[in-house]
Design a protein around this motif. Sequence first.
Motif, mmCIF file in Angstrom:
data_model
loop_
_atom_site.group_PDB
_atom_site.id
_atom_site.type_symbol
_atom_site.label_atom_id
_atom_site.label_comp_id
_atom_site.label_asym_id
_atom_site.label_seq_id
_atom_site.Cartn_x
_atom_site.Cartn_y
_atom_site.Cartn_z
ATOM 1 N N GLY A 42 -1.278 -38.077 48.790
ATOM 2 C CA GLY A 42 -2.288 -38.066 49.835
ATOM 3 C C GLY A 42 -3.477 -37.229 49.423
ATOM 4 O O GLY A 42 -3.732 -37.006 48.249
ATOM 5 N N LEU A 43 -4.206 -36.734 50.426
ATOM 6 C CA LEU A 43 -5.414 -35.953 50.185
ATOM 7 C C LEU A 43 -5.026 -34.476 50.121
ATOM 8 O O LEU A 43 -4.579 -33.907 51.111
ATOM 9 N N GLN A 44 -5.219 -33.878 48.951
ATOM 10 C CA GLN A 44 -4.828 -32.495 48.746
ATOM 11 C C GLN A 44 -6.061 -31.629 48.518
ATOM 12 O O GLN A 44 -6.889 -31.919 47.655
ATOM 13 N N PHE A 45 -6.156 -30.551 49.264
ATOM 14 C CA PHE A 45 -7.235 -29.594 49.103
ATOM 15 C C PHE A 45 -7.010 -28.807 47.819
ATOM 16 O O PHE A 45 -5.922 -28.289 47.579
ATOM 17 N N LEU A 46 -8.037 -28.712 47.003
ATOM 18 C CA LEU A 46 -7.923 -27.980 45.744
ATOM 19 C C LEU A 46 -8.579 -26.604 45.836
ATOM 20 O O LEU A 46 -7.935 -25.577 45.602
ATOM 21 N N ILE A 47 -9.867 -26.588 46.156
ATOM 22 C CA ILE A 47 -10.582 -25.322 46.115
ATOM 23 C C ILE A 47 -11.888 -25.436 46.888
ATOM 24 O O ILE A 47 -12.426 -26.520 47.056
ATOM 25 N N GLN A 48 -12.364 -24.301 47.382
ATOM 26 C CA GLN A 48 -13.633 -24.238 48.091
ATOM 27 C C GLN A 48 -14.515 -23.153 47.482
ATOM 28 O O GLN A 48 -14.031 -22.062 47.146
ATOM 29 N N TYR A 49 -15.793 -23.467 47.372
ATOM 30 C CA TYR A 49 -16.786 -22.486 46.974
ATOM 31 C C TYR A 49 -17.835 -22.364 48.068
ATOM 32 O O TYR A 49 -18.153 -23.336 48.750
ATOM 33 N N TYR A 50 -18.339 -21.157 48.213
ATOM 34 C CA TYR A 50 -19.413 -20.909 49.168
ATOM 35 C C TYR A 50 -20.494 -20.105 48.446
ATOM 36 O O TYR A 50 -20.245 -18.979 48.022
ATOM 37 N N ASN A 51 -21.643 -20.693 48.312
ATOM 38 C CA ASN A 51 -22.796 -20.032 47.708
ATOM 39 C C ASN A 51 -22.437 -19.376 46.372
ATOM 40 O O ASN A 51 -22.825 -18.233 46.112
ATOM 41 N N GLY A 52 -21.689 -20.094 45.570
ATOM 42 C CA GLY A 52 -21.381 -19.623 44.225
ATOM 43 C C GLY A 52 -20.087 -18.854 44.075
ATOM 44 O O GLY A 52 -19.647 -18.586 42.959
ATOM 45 N N GLU A 53 -19.467 -18.523 45.198
ATOM 46 C CA GLU A 53 -18.239 -17.736 45.106
ATOM 47 C C GLU A 53 -17.034 -18.524 45.613
ATOM 48 O O GLU A 53 -17.141 -19.271 46.588
ATOM 49 N N GLU A 54 -15.903 -18.313 44.974
ATOM 50 C CA GLU A 54 -14.681 -18.961 45.427
ATOM 51 C C GLU A 54 -14.305 -18.415 46.800
ATOM 52 O O GLU A 54 -14.243 -17.209 47.010
ATOM 53 N N ARG A 55 -14.032 -19.322 47.740
ATOM 54 C CA ARG A 55 -13.734 -18.906 49.110
ATOM 55 C C ARG A 55 -12.284 -19.163 49.481
ATOM 56 O O ARG A 55 -11.671 -18.394 50.195
ATOM 57 N N ALA A 56 -11.730 -20.275 49.010
ATOM 58 C CA ALA A 56 -10.340 -20.592 49.329
ATOM 59 C C ALA A 56 -9.762 -21.437 48.211
ATOM 60 O O ALA A 56 -10.466 -22.200 47.565
ATOM 61 N N LYS A 57 -8.483 -21.250 47.996
ATOM 62 C CA LYS A 57 -7.804 -21.977 46.937
ATOM 63 C C LYS A 57 -6.591 -22.678 47.515
ATOM 64 O O LYS A 57 -5.843 -22.100 48.289
ATOM 65 N N GLY A 58 -6.426 -23.926 47.120
ATOM 66 C CA GLY A 58 -5.292 -24.701 47.599
ATOM 67 C C GLY A 58 -4.353 -25.031 46.464
ATOM 68 O O GLY A 58 -4.035 -24.204 45.633
ATOM 69 N N ASN A 59 -3.919 -26.284 46.434
ATOM 70 C CA ASN A 59 -2.941 -26.711 45.433
ATOM 71 C C ASN A 59 -3.591 -27.062 44.106
ATOM 72 O O ASN A 59 -3.430 -28.164 43.593
ATOM 73 N N ILE A 60 -4.320 -26.146 43.549
ATOM 74 C CA ILE A 60 -5.005 -26.413 42.292
ATOM 75 C C ILE A 60 -4.184 -25.881 41.132
ATOM 76 O O ILE A 60 -3.742 -24.737 41.128
ATOM 77 N N LEU A 61 -3.962 -26.758 40.161
ATOM 78 C CA LEU A 61 -3.179 -26.389 38.990
ATOM 79 C C LEU A 61 -3.955 -25.401 38.123
ATOM 80 O O LEU A 61 -5.186 -25.355 38.142
ATOM 81 N N GLU A 62 -3.221 -24.659 37.333
ATOM 82 C CA GLU A 62 -3.864 -23.691 36.438
ATOM 83 C C GLU A 62 -4.700 -24.395 35.382
ATOM 84 O O GLU A 62 -5.643 -23.816 34.833
ATOM 85 N N ARG A 63 -4.366 -25.645 35.083
ATOM 86 C CA ARG A 63 -5.129 -26.427 34.106
ATOM 87 C C ARG A 63 -6.491 -26.864 34.674
ATOM 88 O O ARG A 63 -7.331 -27.357 33.941
ATOM 89 N N PHE A 64 -6.646 -26.696 35.964
ATOM 90 C CA PHE A 64 -7.891 -27.090 36.612
ATOM 91 C C PHE A 64 -8.712 -25.844 36.952
ATOM 92 O O PHE A 64 -8.155 -24.801 37.333
ATOM 93 N N SER A 65 -10.001 -25.975 36.870
ATOM 94 C CA SER A 65 -10.866 -24.877 37.279
ATOM 95 C C SER A 65 -12.154 -25.458 37.849
ATOM 96 O O SER A 65 -12.475 -26.623 37.603
ATOM 97 N N ALA A 66 -12.833 -24.665 38.604
ATOM 98 C CA ALA A 66 -14.077 -25.133 39.202
ATOM 99 C C ALA A 66 -15.077 -23.992 39.235
ATOM 100 O O ALA A 66 -14.726 -22.821 39.073
#
Lengths: 113, 114
Positions: A42-66
Amino acid sequence: DSGVTQTPKHLITATGQRVTLRCSPRSGDLSVYWYQQSLDQGLQFLIQYYNGEERAKGNILERFSAQQFPDLHSELNLSSLELGDSALYFCASSMTGLPYEQYFGPGTRLTVT
Amino acid sequence: GESVGLHLPTLSVQEGDNSIINCAYSNSASDYFIWYKQESGKGPQFIIDIRSNMDKRQGQRVTVLLNKTVKHLSLQIAATQPGDSAVYFCAETSQPHTGNQFYFGTGTSLTVIP
């Protein structure tokens, strides 16, 4: 048209490779969210950024970055790709103060072969 | 972890009838509940949201009902039209203003029969 743009639209690559997905939020939106949509998860939340800064992290693998850049566009980097990473990747943006009203881009379809 | 589940994976309705799409959630701490519509080949589209201190909210042809006692959310679409055919997702989050995860349900596919 939501106003959120994503490139590329389609991406086909081999296992073990690295790719970068790009997202430009709606004009004025400071928040950017990344989601993965696959048939079995389904639809899985990975990560959120706000004005350049990481705000929330979800089910994001270590192999992934943003990251989110000063011009507010964002990139999602996927490395050491596996077959199971094949999915639609969506970017969304929202206005400050309205984080639950997100506007999604058209998505990038990633196929790992 | 939290889970958001939908009762019915598919729903077919006649054009002009009302549609009701249901959603169950498990996190009592969730503050906001959101409904999204996803048409084939497109990204999800925001429909309506409701805060946990409300039990009903109306939009254009849509109404969302929240029953916190049984952790149930529903989306009612009045006078369903062919353009309403899509997959509908409910989502939940807590304290989104300070940054938190969004959890989406598996989706219900709505088909409107002309």
